[in-house]
Each structure stands twice: as C-alpha cells, then as structure tokens.
Design a protein around this motif. Structure first.
Motif: not given
Length: 133
Positions: A11-17, A24-33, A71-75, A92-96
């Motif tokens: 996952i690449g973090v963008t300005p919209a996040d 990153v807005n907490n709601a964005r994590y739902l999209n990532w999952v 710009d964080d690289v998130v997995i 799902t574990i989301i890590k940097r």
C-alpha cells in the motif's frame, strides 16, 4: 496440519489518505483491508471462481497502534483464518517496516455474482487457501 501463508499486499500512502491531523485517516484503513482481502481472493482463487463470486464485508474490528504518514510504504499481511458456509474470517496486520500500525479482524460474505445471494465456498475452492502439510 494445515499451513496458512499470509498474502502480502503493498500500500502506498497518498495525499488523499491524509487527514487534518497530518496522518492517514482511520477510515482509510477500511479501504486498505478491503483492497488487500480482495487481492488475496483474486490471487489464489481459480479464475472461474473469482469470476463467479463476489465479497461483501460484514464486520471489521480494528485496533489502531501507530499512525501512517504521507509516502510511507505500508504492507497489509492478510490471513484467511477459516470459512464457515458463505462466511470467511480474516486477520489483516498493517505494518510499516516492523511497526504494526493496525490489527484488523474482519468477516466477509461470499455472494454469487449472478443471483447476488450468499454462496457457500466449496471445499475444492477452499483448498487453494489452506495448504495441507
């Protein structure tokens, strides 16, 4: 013994996040999952099953640990824990790097793409996700 291999989703973090607090807005994590779980399904399911079935989220339980920044690289590491009828349960574990940003438990319902009704996942399809030792 059953071997469950995690699916890694970059996952690449963008300005919209980013929210008003600069992370990153907490709601964005739902999209990532959702993106990560669907990528897991599409990677491992045979093409005919991927075309025949859709997934809808039933429940997410998120524990936020640390913020993510522009710009964080998130997995996202996705593990299908079990299947019961038309329902699937994921972790799902989301890590940097080594930092855990969020831990997510979610349940999903498999939907037949034609009828839009819940559909059980047959054992032969489940076998693509759970390898026997």
């Amino acid at each position: 013994m059953t071997i469950i291999l995690p699916h890694l989703h970059r996952i690449g973090v963008t300005p919209a996040d980013i929210d008003f607090m600069g992370h990153v807005n907490n709601a964005r994590y739902l999209n990532w999952v959702q993106d990560a779980v669907l990528a897991h399904w599409n990677k491992l399911a045979p093409p005919e099953a991927a075309a025949k079935y859709l997934w809808v989220a039933l429940k997410h339980e998120i524990t936020y640990r640390k913020p993510a920044f522009l710009d964080d690289v998130v997995i996202a590491s996705v593990v299908l824990e079990k299947v019961q009828g038309a329902r699937s349960f994921y972790e799902t574990i989301i890590k940097r790097g080594e930092d855990v940003l969020a831990e997510v438990k979610s349940s999903w319902c498999c939907i037949d793409a034609e009828t839009l009704r819940p559909a059980r996942i047959a054992a032969d399809i489940q076998a693509y996700f759970f390898q026997k030792d």
